[in-house]
Write an enzyme that holds these catalytic residues in place. Structure first.
Site, PDB file in Angstrom:
ATOM      1  N   ARG A 146       0.861  -1.176   0.000  1.00 26.17           N
ATOM      2  CA  ARG A 146       0.000   0.000   0.000  1.00 26.17           C
ATOM      3  C   ARG A 146       0.902   1.232   0.000  1.00 26.17           C
ATOM      4  O   ARG A 146       2.033   1.185   0.480  1.00 26.17           O
ATOM      5  CB  ARG A 146      -0.894   0.006   1.237  1.00 26.17           C
ATOM      6  CG  ARG A 146      -1.800  -1.218   1.365  1.00 26.17           C
ATOM      7  CD  ARG A 146      -2.603  -1.164   2.658  1.00 26.17           C
ATOM      8  NE  ARG A 146      -3.479  -2.323   2.806  1.00 26.17           N
ATOM      9  CZ  ARG A 146      -3.148  -3.447   3.430  1.00 26.17           C
ATOM     10  NH1 ARG A 146      -1.933  -3.569   3.970  1.00 26.17           N
ATOM     11  NH2 ARG A 146      -3.999  -4.449   3.530  1.00 26.17           N
ATOM     12  N   LYS A 170      -1.937  -2.508   8.137  1.00 21.22           N
ATOM     13  CA  LYS A 170      -3.041  -2.002   8.937  1.00 21.22           C
ATOM     14  C   LYS A 170      -2.976  -2.567  10.345  1.00 21.22           C
ATOM     15  O   LYS A 170      -2.644  -3.729  10.545  1.00 21.22           O
ATOM     16  CB  LYS A 170      -4.380  -2.366   8.278  1.00 21.22           C
ATOM     17  CG  LYS A 170      -4.605  -1.685   6.934  1.00 21.22           C
ATOM     18  CD  LYS A 170      -5.954  -2.062   6.350  1.00 21.22           C
ATOM     19  CE  LYS A 170      -6.208  -1.337   5.037  1.00 21.22           C
ATOM     20  NZ  LYS A 170      -7.521  -1.708   4.434  1.00 21.22           N
ATOM     21  N   HIS A 241      -2.741   2.401  -5.762  1.00 16.83           N
ATOM     22  CA  HIS A 241      -3.456   1.144  -5.554  1.00 16.83           C
ATOM     23  C   HIS A 241      -3.581   0.361  -6.849  1.00 16.83           C
ATOM     24  O   HIS A 241      -3.692  -0.876  -6.839  1.00 16.83           O
ATOM     25  CB  HIS A 241      -4.842   1.424  -4.968  1.00 16.83           C
ATOM     26  CG  HIS A 241      -5.233   0.426  -3.916  1.00 16.83           C
ATOM     27  ND1 HIS A 241      -4.593   0.314  -2.703  1.00 16.83           N
ATOM     28  CD2 HIS A 241      -6.195  -0.538  -3.907  1.00 16.83           C
ATOM     29  CE1 HIS A 241      -5.139  -0.662  -1.989  1.00 16.83           C
ATOM     30  NE2 HIS A 241      -6.108  -1.193  -2.705  1.00 16.83           N
ATOM     31  N   ARG A 244      -0.712  -1.824  -7.060  1.00 13.83           N
ATOM     32  CA  ARG A 244      -0.922  -2.960  -6.145  1.00 13.83           C
ATOM     33  C   ARG A 244      -1.799  -4.015  -6.820  1.00 13.83           C
ATOM     34  O   ARG A 244      -1.516  -5.211  -6.754  1.00 13.83           O
ATOM     35  CB  ARG A 244      -1.569  -2.443  -4.862  1.00 13.83           C
ATOM     36  CG  ARG A 244      -1.896  -3.492  -3.802  1.00 13.83           C
ATOM     37  CD  ARG A 244      -2.317  -2.761  -2.532  1.00 13.83           C
ATOM     38  NE  ARG A 244      -3.054  -3.579  -1.592  1.00 13.83           N
ATOM     39  CZ  ARG A 244      -2.487  -4.339  -0.648  1.00 13.83           C
ATOM     40  NH1 ARG A 244      -1.176  -4.402  -0.551  1.00 13.83           N
ATOM     41  NH2 ARG A 244      -3.237  -5.034   0.198  1.00 13.83           N
ATOM     42  N   HIS A 267      -3.699  -9.237   3.266  1.00  8.96           N
ATOM     43  CA  HIS A 267      -5.149  -9.373   3.415  1.00  8.96           C
ATOM     44  C   HIS A 267      -5.466 -10.283   4.596  1.00  8.96           C
ATOM     45  O   HIS A 267      -4.905 -11.378   4.707  1.00  8.96           O
ATOM     46  CB  HIS A 267      -5.776  -9.960   2.150  1.00  8.96           C
ATOM     47  CG  HIS A 267      -5.820  -9.021   0.999  1.00  8.96           C
ATOM     48  ND1 HIS A 267      -5.981  -9.439  -0.311  1.00  8.96           N
ATOM     49  CD2 HIS A 267      -5.721  -7.660   0.956  1.00  8.96           C
ATOM     50  CE1 HIS A 267      -5.981  -8.389  -1.103  1.00  8.96           C
ATOM     51  NE2 HIS A 267      -5.826  -7.308  -0.358  1.00  8.96           N
ATOM     52  N   TYR A 276      -8.926 -11.446  -7.478  1.00  6.45           N
ATOM     53  CA  TYR A 276      -7.969 -11.528  -8.575  1.00  6.45           C
ATOM     54  C   TYR A 276      -8.144 -12.787  -9.406  1.00  6.45           C
ATOM     55  O   TYR A 276      -7.727 -12.820 -10.564  1.00  6.45           O
ATOM     56  CB  TYR A 276      -6.541 -11.423  -8.030  1.00  6.45           C
ATOM     57  CG  TYR A 276      -6.304 -10.094  -7.362  1.00  6.45           C
ATOM     58  CD1 TYR A 276      -6.206  -8.922  -8.113  1.00  6.45           C
ATOM     59  CD2 TYR A 276      -6.233  -9.986  -5.976  1.00  6.45           C
ATOM     60  CE1 TYR A 276      -6.031  -7.688  -7.501  1.00  6.45           C
ATOM     61  CE2 TYR A 276      -6.047  -8.756  -5.356  1.00  6.45           C
ATOM     62  CZ  TYR A 276      -5.953  -7.623  -6.121  1.00  6.45           C
ATOM     63  OH  TYR A 276      -5.786  -6.397  -5.512  1.00  6.45           O
TER      64      TYR A 276
END
Length: 310
Positions: A146, A170, A241, A244, A267, A276
């Site tokens: 990110r 995160k 992004h 990414r 994730h 994806y």
């Protein structure tokens, strides 16, 4: 049924404190619902079954109503039937086991390999800032970080000899991400002199620095990326992004294990990464339709074979 509708509207207006627009939307949705029920000969709410509500939602879809609007519509219908049960005006809720229609997830937009190559070639490596920018772009595409993770990288987060870095994601969660050979080389070239040239006499723990000595900001990198995209001739909208997404899509297209991609992206849920596979599936479908002789869209006449002499 109109009397029951009036009672329900009065309830949500007074007891639940919903806004006027929401109340009006509920009333409009339920009016359409009652009209559909009558069209199938249902005049009493006690006769409504789960299949009747499901059929109503199916008809809404046939009329072009989006899944998001269908979900809002079902919320109104469900609220109405629950109100009837709470007021002891009905015994069963026909919406109890119905799933809310889910909005189709928007497939991520990504760059082609050719566009990535053009973008990565855009920085001018004859200058310290260009070498920094080249290293940043290479690292972003090589790792799928990110933009906030990229900008927060510190010198201590790199293990270039081993070919990996430590990203802070995160919730301050750390993860180990592999770094490709090209990105490693560009970061090493940047650290060999250009970084200190940008800093001057200042010191910084940040990996990618500005001439003021501070770390790059998300907005600063966003502007940098847009500038290089224009220079590379990429006219489609671009963002950090999108790189990414490109990283993940290109890995999955080449058979990368989905759980490995999940770990690299950071994730928490594999379902987030599975988007994806849908992208990959769409591209496979396009290739199939274009080239397979029995596909619907491969109906173009074939060139005639030349006759050869016997």
């Amino acid at each position: 049924m109109e009397g029951l509708l009036d009672a329900f509207i009065a309830f949500i207006r007074a007891e639940r404190g919903l806004s006027g627009k929401t109340v009006d939307a509920y009333a409009a949705d339920l009016t359409v619902y009652f009209k559909d029920l009558r069209a199938r000969g249902i005049e009493n709410v006690e006769r409504v079954k789960q299949e009747d509500v499901a059929e109503h939602l199916r008809r809404l879809g046939q009329r072009g109503l989006s899944r998001r609007s269908q979900a809002r519509h079902l919320a109104a219908v469900r609220g109405f039937h629950r109100f009837l049960i709470a007021e002891k005006l009905a015994e069963k809720d026909p919406t109890e086991d119905l799933d809310t229609p889910r909005s189709a997830r928007k497939l991520p937009s990504f760059l082609t390999l050719e566009e990535v190559e053009q973008l990565l070639a855009a920085p001018d490596e004859r200058h310290p800032a260009g070498m920094r920018d080249k290293a940043m772009l290479e690292v972003l595409y090589a790792t799928g970080l990110r933009v906030s993770e990229l900008c927060s990288l510190g010198l201590n987060d790199l293990q270039l000899g081993a070919g990996y870095l430590v990203a802070k994601g995160k919730g301050s969660k750390e993860r180990v991400v592999p770094v490709g050979r090209m990105a490693v080389e560009k970061v090493q070239a940047y650290l060999a002199g250009p970084r200190q040239h940008l800093l001057g006499k200042r010191e910084s723990r940040a990996l990618f620095v500005t001439p003021r000595g501070g770390p790059f900001t998300r907005m600063g990198f966003w502007k940098l990326l847009r500038r290089y995209a224009l220079k590379a001739g990429i006219r489609k909208p671009i963002s950090p992004h999108k790189l990414r997404h490109s990283f993940a899509t290109h890995l999955v297209e080449r058979g990368a294990d989905l759980r490995a991609v999940q770990q690299m992206l950071g994730h928490a849920d594999l379902a987030t990464t599975q988007i994806y596979t849908h992208v990959n599936g769409e591209r496979l479908r396009a290739v199939y339709d274009q080239h397979h002789p029995r596909s619907d869209s491969a109906g173009a006449p074939r060139p005639k074979r030349r006759k050869t002499g016997s």
